[in-house]
Design an enzyme around this catalytic site. Structure first.
Site, PDB file in Angstrom:
ATOM      1  N   SER A  89       0.830  -1.215   0.000  1.00 57.37           N
ATOM      2  CA  SER A  89       0.000   0.000   0.000  1.00 57.37           C
ATOM      3  C   SER A  89       0.864   1.265   0.000  1.00 57.37           C
ATOM      4  O   SER A  89       1.839   1.374   0.751  1.00 57.37           O
ATOM      5  CB  SER A  89      -0.899   0.009   1.234  1.00 57.37           C
ATOM      6  OG  SER A  89      -1.553   1.255   1.325  1.00 57.37           O
ATOM      7  N   SER A 104      -0.608   4.136   0.735  1.00 59.62           N
ATOM      8  CA  SER A 104      -1.343   5.102   1.566  1.00 59.62           C
ATOM      9  C   SER A 104      -0.496   5.687   2.703  1.00 59.62           C
ATOM     10  O   SER A 104      -0.554   6.898   2.943  1.00 59.62           O
ATOM     11  CB  SER A 104      -2.620   4.467   2.117  1.00 59.62           C
ATOM     12  OG  SER A 104      -3.511   4.239   1.048  1.00 59.62           O
ATOM     13  N   LYS A 141     -14.154  -3.028   2.007  1.00 63.79           N
ATOM     14  CA  LYS A 141     -14.997  -1.841   1.821  1.00 63.79           C
ATOM     15  C   LYS A 141     -16.474  -2.108   2.098  1.00 63.79           C
ATOM     16  O   LYS A 141     -17.170  -1.247   2.618  1.00 63.79           O
ATOM     17  CB  LYS A 141     -14.825  -1.275   0.404  1.00 63.79           C
ATOM     18  CG  LYS A 141     -13.436  -0.687   0.168  1.00 63.79           C
ATOM     19  CD  LYS A 141     -13.314  -0.084  -1.223  1.00 63.79           C
ATOM     20  CE  LYS A 141     -11.876   0.295  -1.513  1.00 63.79           C
ATOM     21  NZ  LYS A 141     -11.717   0.947  -2.810  1.00 63.79           N
ATOM     22  N   ASN A 153     -14.618   3.557   1.991  1.00 61.09           N
ATOM     23  CA  ASN A 153     -13.149   3.468   2.007  1.00 61.09           C
ATOM     24  C   ASN A 153     -12.541   4.348   3.095  1.00 61.09           C
ATOM     25  O   ASN A 153     -11.340   4.318   3.319  1.00 61.09           O
ATOM     26  CB  ASN A 153     -12.553   3.812   0.636  1.00 61.09           C
ATOM     27  CG  ASN A 153     -12.552   5.303   0.359  1.00 61.09           C
ATOM     28  OD1 ASN A 153     -13.346   6.043   0.946  1.00 61.09           O
ATOM     29  ND2 ASN A 153     -11.676   5.748  -0.514  1.00 61.09           N
ATOM     30  N   ASP A 180     -13.552   7.419  -3.292  1.00 60.97           N
ATOM     31  CA  ASP A 180     -12.952   6.893  -4.524  1.00 60.97           C
ATOM     32  C   ASP A 180     -13.441   7.629  -5.775  1.00 60.97           C
ATOM     33  O   ASP A 180     -12.643   8.010  -6.631  1.00 60.97           O
ATOM     34  CB  ASP A 180     -13.265   5.396  -4.685  1.00 60.97           C
ATOM     35  CG  ASP A 180     -12.445   4.535  -3.740  1.00 60.97           C
ATOM     36  OD1 ASP A 180     -11.326   4.941  -3.376  1.00 60.97           O
ATOM     37  OD2 ASP A 180     -12.935   3.455  -3.366  1.00 60.97           O
ATOM     38  N   GLY A 190     -15.942  -3.622 -16.353  1.00 64.94           N
ATOM     39  CA  GLY A 190     -16.069  -4.185 -15.007  1.00 64.94           C
ATOM     40  C   GLY A 190     -17.333  -3.699 -14.336  1.00 64.94           C
ATOM     41  O   GLY A 190     -17.799  -2.577 -14.598  1.00 64.94           O
ATOM     42  N   ALA A 191     -17.897  -4.547 -13.481  1.00 66.98           N
ATOM     43  CA  ALA A 191     -19.138  -4.194 -12.793  1.00 66.98           C
ATOM     44  C   ALA A 191     -19.078  -4.635 -11.334  1.00 66.98           C
ATOM     45  O   ALA A 191     -20.079  -5.039 -10.757  1.00 66.98           O
ATOM     46  CB  ALA A 191     -20.326  -4.837 -13.508  1.00 66.98           C
ATOM     47  N   GLY A 192     -17.891  -4.546 -10.743  1.00 70.76           N
ATOM     48  CA  GLY A 192     -17.730  -4.921  -9.334  1.00 70.76           C
ATOM     49  C   GLY A 192     -17.774  -3.697  -8.440  1.00 70.76           C
ATOM     50  O   GLY A 192     -18.330  -2.649  -8.798  1.00 70.76           O
ATOM     51  N   TYR A 252      -3.035   0.496 -10.592  1.00 67.37           N
ATOM     52  CA  TYR A 252      -1.740   1.105 -10.872  1.00 67.37           C
ATOM     53  C   TYR A 252      -0.669   0.092 -10.512  1.00 67.37           C
ATOM     54  O   TYR A 252      -0.932  -0.885  -9.803  1.00 67.37           O
ATOM     55  CB  TYR A 252      -1.525   2.401 -10.071  1.00 67.37           C
ATOM     56  CG  TYR A 252      -1.705   2.202  -8.599  1.00 67.37           C
ATOM     57  CD1 TYR A 252      -2.952   2.364  -8.009  1.00 67.37           C
ATOM     58  CD2 TYR A 252      -0.656   1.783  -7.788  1.00 67.37           C
ATOM     59  CE1 TYR A 252      -3.142   2.139  -6.670  1.00 67.37           C
ATOM     60  CE2 TYR A 252      -0.834   1.562  -6.442  1.00 67.37           C
ATOM     61  CZ  TYR A 252      -2.072   1.735  -5.887  1.00 67.37           C
ATOM     62  OH  TYR A 252      -2.267   1.497  -4.556  1.00 67.37           O
TER      63      TYR A 252
HETATM   64  P1  ATR Z   1     -13.593  -4.786  -7.220  1.00 67.21           P
HETATM   65  O1  ATR Z   1     -14.088  -4.452  -5.841  1.00 67.21           O
HETATM   66  O2  ATR Z   1     -12.115  -4.589  -7.411  1.00 67.21           O
HETATM   67  O3  ATR Z   1     -14.392  -4.160  -8.309  1.00 67.21           O
HETATM   68  P2  ATR Z   1     -14.962  -7.288  -7.660  1.00 67.21           P
HETATM   69  O4  ATR Z   1     -16.206  -6.745  -7.066  1.00 67.21           O
HETATM   70  O5  ATR Z   1     -14.530  -8.687  -7.350  1.00 67.21           O
HETATM   71  O6  ATR Z   1     -13.712  -6.394  -7.296  1.00 67.21           O
HETATM   72  O7  ATR Z   1     -15.059  -7.105  -9.264  1.00 67.21           O
HETATM   73  C1  ATR Z   1     -14.022  -7.465 -10.112  1.00 67.21           C
HETATM   74  C2  ATR Z   1     -14.417  -7.067 -11.535  1.00 67.21           C
HETATM   75  O8  ATR Z   1     -13.342  -7.388 -12.420  1.00 67.21           O
HETATM   76  C3  ATR Z   1     -15.632  -7.795 -12.062  1.00 67.21           C
HETATM   77  O9  ATR Z   1     -16.308  -6.925 -12.952  1.00 67.21           O
HETATM   78  C4  ATR Z   1     -15.006  -8.982 -12.801  1.00 67.21           C
HETATM   79  O10 ATR Z   1     -15.831  -9.527 -13.794  1.00 67.21           O
HETATM   80  P3  ATR Z   1     -16.973 -10.626 -13.381  1.00 67.21           P
HETATM   81  O11 ATR Z   1     -18.094  -9.853 -12.765  1.00 67.21           O
HETATM   82  O12 ATR Z   1     -17.341 -11.259 -14.677  1.00 67.21           O
HETATM   83  O13 ATR Z   1     -16.286 -11.583 -12.419  1.00 67.21           O
HETATM   84  C5  ATR Z   1     -13.833  -8.279 -13.436  1.00 67.21           C
HETATM   85  N1  ATR Z   1     -12.714  -9.166 -13.831  1.00 67.21           N
HETATM   86  C6  ATR Z   1     -11.848  -9.811 -13.007  1.00 67.21           C
HETATM   87  N2  ATR Z   1     -10.908 -10.473 -13.738  1.00 67.21           N
HETATM   88  C7  ATR Z   1     -11.204 -10.238 -15.060  1.00 67.21           C
HETATM   89  C8  ATR Z   1     -10.617 -10.638 -16.293  1.00 67.21           C
HETATM   90  N3  ATR Z   1      -9.526 -11.411 -16.316  1.00 67.21           N
HETATM   91  N4  ATR Z   1     -11.178 -10.206 -17.445  1.00 67.21           N
HETATM   92  C9  ATR Z   1     -12.276  -9.418 -17.434  1.00 67.21           C
HETATM   93  N5  ATR Z   1     -12.888  -9.001 -16.284  1.00 67.21           N
HETATM   94  C10 ATR Z   1     -12.353  -9.413 -15.113  1.00 67.21           C
END
Ligand code: ATR
Length: 278
Positions: free
Chosen positions: A17, A19, A68, A89, A105, A130-132, A221
């Protein structure tokens, strides 16, 4: 000399980290008497670690992966942006003993994009990969800037569609699977909010998805350019950068919440950039 106020970042893993370096630079710059450390705290030890930190005089915490959502749940009060993100966060002990949960964030990202990098968001087509949790944290602050469209594309399409439903009251957001991008209109700014960079991977992207003169931004990063930053460089992005500026900006927002003083971020970003070039 008075004992400095204590702050820390909790996460797992945490050894890399930045931070502590950032907050110690802020403290020196602003003359604020504070100590800031990193503690490795796995999810199952989080609540006990927070209780012990606060009873030892701790005043505030940053929480990173995977904590988080847990921080969101233990906060006594939430800022509106933390409530929207459903993730915290930054925790700040208030004068009345309550623990306030905030999420800095998204504000950090927007500030890096607009104030530091000079990018315009209004009227632009944005693509978020991404949708996490990371995407959830940045959607509301991005939509506040009135983009023409925000497309969320995810490996698992259903998660992107869930976010579309949750955030569409705030602006023109749509969710889809990554494979749909082959038919999508070019985007002015592509943000990589997947965890793919962390394992040295790159989500599959059709070459025409970046508009001419468009920009690429990786929320992750590293010591070297991430695969997504390199993809942007190879596909004609006018700017293709990683999230070091966002990291410093979200930290500045947290510092301001704790101390009532907003540090200057430019000199700190410059120090971290120089550290990396060493
Ligand atoms: P974070 O809090 O970092 O967003 P997360 O909630 O686990 O972590 O979400 C990770 C995201 O990265 C998700 O959108 C995941 O896609 P899935 O929902 O299909 O799992 C995406 N992700 C992780 N590894 C990936 C890869 N190799 N290629 C494409 N998307 C990836």
């Amino acid at each position: 000399m008075a004992t400095p106020d204590r702050y820390a970042v909790f996460g797992h893993p945490i050894s890399h980290s930045l931070s502590p370096r950032i907050h110690r630079l802020f403290a020196r710059q602003t003359g604020q008497p504070l100590a800031y450390d990193a503690q490795d705290v796995p999810a199952d030890a989080f609540e006990a670690a927070v209780t012990s930190f606060l009873s030892d005089g701790g005043r505030g915490l940053n929480c990173t992966v995977p904590l988080k959502e847990l921080a969101f749940r233990i906060a006594d009060r939430l800022s509106p942006r933390a409530r929207r993100a459903q993730a915290v966060n930054t925790l700040a002990l208030q004068a009345d003993g309550c623990l306030l949960g905030d999420n800095t964030d998204g504000a950090g990202l927007v500030r890096d994009l607009t104030a530091n990098l000079g990018l315009r968001l209004s009227g632009q087509r944005l693509l978020i990969l991404g949708a996490g949790g990371a995407t959830r944290g940045i959607l509301a602050p991005l939509l506040e800037h009135a983009p023409a469209a925000v497309v969320i594309a995810n490996r698992t399409a259903a998660r992107a569609v869930t976010l579309e439903h949750e955030f569409r009251d705030l602006g023109p957001v749509t969710g889809c699977g990554l494979e749909t991008l082959a038919d999508a209109a070019p985007c002015d700014l592509i943000l990589n909010a997947t965890a793919a960079s962390l394992s040295g991977e790159l989500p599959p992207l059709p070459p025409g998805i970046l508009a001419p003169g468009g920009a690429c931004y990786d929320l992750a990063y590293g010591q070297r350019p991430t695969p997504f930053v390199r993809w942007g460089q190879a596909h004609g992005a006018r700017l293709s950068v990683d999230g070091i500026g966002m990291l410093v900006e979200q930290a500045a927002e947290a510092f301001a919440l704790w101390r009532g003083i907003r540090p200057e971020t430019g000199p700190v970003i410059a120090v971290l950039t120089a550290d990396r070039e060493r």
